[in-house]
Design a protein around this motif. Structure first.
Motif, PDB file in Angstrom:
ATOM      1  N   UNK A 234       0.831  -1.202   0.000  1.00  0.00           N
ATOM      2  CA  UNK A 234       0.000   0.000   0.000  1.00  0.00           C
ATOM      3  C   UNK A 234       0.864   1.250   0.000  1.00  0.00           C
ATOM      4  N   UNK A 235       1.919   1.258   0.807  1.00  0.00           N
ATOM      5  CA  UNK A 235       2.806   2.410   0.870  1.00  0.00           C
ATOM      6  C   UNK A 235       3.574   2.588  -0.442  1.00  0.00           C
ATOM      7  N   UNK A 236       4.001   1.482  -1.036  1.00  0.00           N
ATOM      8  CA  UNK A 236       4.736   1.562  -2.302  1.00  0.00           C
ATOM      9  C   UNK A 236       3.849   2.109  -3.415  1.00  0.00           C
ATOM     10  N   UNK A 237       2.616   1.622  -3.496  1.00  0.00           N
ATOM     11  CA  UNK A 237       1.696   2.105  -4.522  1.00  0.00           C
ATOM     12  C   UNK A 237       1.346   3.574  -4.302  1.00  0.00           C
ATOM     13  N   UNK A 238       1.138   3.943  -3.045  1.00  0.00           N
ATOM     14  CA  UNK A 238       0.794   5.331  -2.743  1.00  0.00           C
ATOM     15  C   UNK A 238       1.936   6.267  -3.115  1.00  0.00           C
ATOM     16  N   UNK A 239       3.147   5.846  -2.825  1.00  0.00           N
ATOM     17  CA  UNK A 239       4.309   6.675  -3.154  1.00  0.00           C
ATOM     18  C   UNK A 239       4.437   6.849  -4.668  1.00  0.00           C
ATOM     19  N   UNK A 240       4.271   5.755  -5.416  1.00  0.00           N
ATOM     20  CA  UNK A 240       4.364   5.840  -6.873  1.00  0.00           C
ATOM     21  C   UNK A 240       3.219   6.651  -7.451  1.00  0.00           C
ATOM     22  N   UNK A 241       2.028   6.528  -6.849  1.00  0.00           N
ATOM     23  CA  UNK A 241       0.883   7.311  -7.320  1.00  0.00           C
ATOM     24  C   UNK A 241       1.134   8.799  -7.135  1.00  0.00           C
ATOM     25  N   UNK A 242       1.889   9.158  -6.084  1.00  0.00           N
ATOM     26  CA  UNK A 242       2.174  10.565  -5.799  1.00  0.00           C
ATOM     27  C   UNK A 242       3.293  11.127  -6.667  1.00  0.00           C
ATOM     28  N   UNK A 243       3.945  10.254  -7.443  1.00  0.00           N
ATOM     29  CA  UNK A 243       4.981  10.730  -8.353  1.00  0.00           C
ATOM     30  C   UNK A 243       6.394  10.373  -7.973  1.00  0.00           C
ATOM     31  N   UNK A 244       6.585   9.753  -6.803  1.00  0.00           N
ATOM     32  CA  UNK A 244       7.929   9.375  -6.380  1.00  0.00           C
ATOM     33  C   UNK A 244       8.186   7.897  -6.613  1.00  0.00           C
ATOM     34  N   UNK A 245       9.456   7.548  -6.648  1.00  0.00           N
ATOM     35  CA  UNK A 245       9.796   6.128  -6.776  1.00  0.00           C
ATOM     36  C   UNK A 245       9.521   5.437  -5.444  1.00  0.00           C
ATOM     37  N   UNK A 246       8.799   4.308  -5.452  1.00  0.00           N
ATOM     38  CA  UNK A 246       8.485   3.637  -4.180  1.00  0.00           C
ATOM     39  C   UNK A 246       9.748   3.209  -3.449  1.00  0.00           C
ATOM     40  N   UNK A 247       9.712   3.332  -2.140  1.00  0.00           N
ATOM     41  CA  UNK A 247      10.870   2.986  -1.323  1.00  0.00           C
ATOM     42  C   UNK A 247      11.291   1.541  -1.575  1.00  0.00           C
ATOM     43  N   UNK A 248      12.591   1.343  -1.728  1.00  0.00           N
ATOM     44  CA  UNK A 248      13.086  -0.026  -1.917  1.00  0.00           C
ATOM     45  C   UNK A 248      12.844  -0.872  -0.675  1.00  0.00           C
ATOM     46  N   UNK A 249      12.713  -0.235   0.471  1.00  0.00           N
ATOM     47  CA  UNK A 249      12.401  -0.984   1.691  1.00  0.00           C
ATOM     48  C   UNK A 249      11.011  -1.622   1.576  1.00  0.00           C
ATOM     49  N   UNK A 250      10.041  -0.853   1.047  1.00  0.00           N
ATOM     50  CA  UNK A 250       8.696  -1.401   0.874  1.00  0.00           C
ATOM     51  C   UNK A 250       8.682  -2.477  -0.210  1.00  0.00           C
ATOM     52  N   UNK A 251       9.336  -2.202  -1.330  1.00  0.00           N
ATOM     53  CA  UNK A 251       9.399  -3.198  -2.406  1.00  0.00           C
ATOM     54  C   UNK A 251      10.100  -4.465  -1.927  1.00  0.00           C
ATOM     55  N   UNK A 252      11.174  -4.280  -1.166  1.00  0.00           N
ATOM     56  CA  UNK A 252      11.895  -5.430  -0.646  1.00  0.00           C
ATOM     57  C   UNK A 252      11.063  -6.247   0.322  1.00  0.00           C
ATOM     58  N   UNK A 253      10.246  -5.564   1.144  1.00  0.00           N
ATOM     59  CA  UNK A 253       9.388  -6.273   2.086  1.00  0.00           C
ATOM     60  C   UNK A 253       8.369  -7.137   1.343  1.00  0.00           C
ATOM     61  N   UNK A 254       7.764  -6.575   0.296  1.00  0.00           N
ATOM     62  CA  UNK A 254       6.794  -7.348  -0.486  1.00  0.00           C
ATOM     63  C   UNK A 254       7.480  -8.535  -1.161  1.00  0.00           C
ATOM     64  N   UNK A 255       8.667  -8.304  -1.728  1.00  0.00           N
ATOM     65  CA  UNK A 255       9.401  -9.379  -2.395  1.00  0.00           C
ATOM     66  C   UNK A 255       9.789 -10.476  -1.402  1.00  0.00           C
ATOM     67  N   UNK A 256      10.212 -10.085  -0.203  1.00  0.00           N
ATOM     68  CA  UNK A 256      10.601 -11.070   0.809  1.00  0.00           C
ATOM     69  C   UNK A 256       9.414 -11.925   1.223  1.00  0.00           C
ATOM     70  N   UNK A 257       8.262 -11.300   1.468  1.00  0.00           N
ATOM     71  CA  UNK A 257       7.065 -12.067   1.800  1.00  0.00           C
ATOM     72  C   UNK A 257       6.685 -13.018   0.668  1.00  0.00           C
ATOM     73  N   UNK A 258       6.864 -12.569  -0.566  1.00  0.00           N
ATOM     74  CA  UNK A 258       6.543 -13.423  -1.719  1.00  0.00           C
ATOM     75  C   UNK A 258       7.423 -14.661  -1.738  1.00  0.00           C
ATOM     76  N   UNK A 259       8.727 -14.453  -1.560  1.00  0.00           N
ATOM     77  CA  UNK A 259       9.669 -15.577  -1.580  1.00  0.00           C
ATOM     78  C   UNK A 259       9.380 -16.546  -0.435  1.00  0.00           C
ATOM     79  N   UNK A 260       9.125 -16.005   0.768  1.00  0.00           N
ATOM     80  CA  UNK A 260       8.861 -16.869   1.922  1.00  0.00           C
ATOM     81  C   UNK A 260       7.579 -17.675   1.721  1.00  0.00           C
TER      82      UNK A 260
END
Length: 262
Positions: free
Chosen positions: A224-250
């Protein structure tokens, strides 16, 4: 059932690739015949977002939200809701039902491996979730003048990671569920938890600081935070993207280890 008939017929043995495509076509026909699933995945998120958008206060700019409106925050939330519906409510009972009825076991005697059926379900529900996301954004833009993502590439990356995550979680629910009833029960619990962390009831941005920090490490709080950040015009935080990717892998790793075809 069409799938069972397709993959257990006594006709000529089909090449694996051709047989897998046949399974996908058959599953697509069955999926399109389920109006309930189609409604909850494709229609409900847009309907909910529209209802919220009709609330006058949700269309007013709020200084506490950085000049944005509540409806602006709810478009990414509705996008995530579509994914949650597809991955945690629609897909697990289908796969668990196929295993419970022995369809996956019978497939092992055909040129098609059971993984083809799993792959077809992932493709269909993933495509439905992405289609619903596009519908939400289109209606939000046309009806409520919600801006399209200011950082489209970052938004797309976060979107694809979120889809992969929810499908991995759905596969995990199926892997640990022996029956359709158990699958529905576990899926419902996970469904409501993910709805909260995605911000369906309270946008993550408006949560108290301590709660927000906790929610942000969950898969859909981070998404949600990553999408909101990108919707606002900024690149989503790699911390948020990494968290989603980590949950996916696990989730995918545990699902693969625990999944049983019979």
């Amino acid at each position: 059932m069409a799938t069972a008939n397709t993959v257990t017929g006594h006709g000529p043995r089909t090449a694996p690739a051709g047989a897998s495509l046949a399974v996908l076509r058959s599953e697509t026909r069955l999926f399109l015949r389920e109006p309930g699933s189609l409604f909850w995945i494709l229609v409900f998120p847009t309907v909910l977002m529209t209802i919220l958008g009709l609330i006058p206060s949700f269309r007013e700019h709020d200084d506490a939200l950085g000049g944005r409106r509540v409806i602006d925050l709810y478009v990414p939330v509705a996008v995530l809701l579509a994914m949650i519906m597809a991955g945690l409510q629609a897909m697990p009972p289908v796969l668990t039902g196929y295993r419970e009825r022995g369809i996956l076991r019978r497939m092992s005697t055909t040129p098609v491996r059971p993984a083809a059926l799993l792959g077809a379900q992932i493709v269909l529900h993933g495509a439905a979730a992405l289609g619903s996301a596009l519908l939400v954004m289109a209606v939000g833009r046309i009806a409520f003048q919600v801006r399209l993502p200011g950082q489209p590439f970052g938004y797309l990356l976060a979107l694809l990671l979120a889809v992969a995550c929810v499908l991995a979680l759905g596969a995990l629910v199926c892997a640990i569920s022996r029956t359709i009833k158990i699958s529905a029960a576990i899926g419902s619990v996970v469904f409501f938890v993910t709805m909260f962390t995605a911000g369906v009831w309270v946008p993550v941005q408006t949560m108290p600081d301590t709660l927000r920090r906790i929610v942000q490490v969950t898969p859909f709080g981070a998404a949600s935070q990553a999408l909101d950040r990108a919707a606002s015009g900024g690149w989503p935080s790699w911390a948020y993207l990494g968290a989603v990717a980590l949950w996916t892998v696990l989730a995918a790793g545990v699902a693969i280890r625990r999944f049983r075809w019979e």
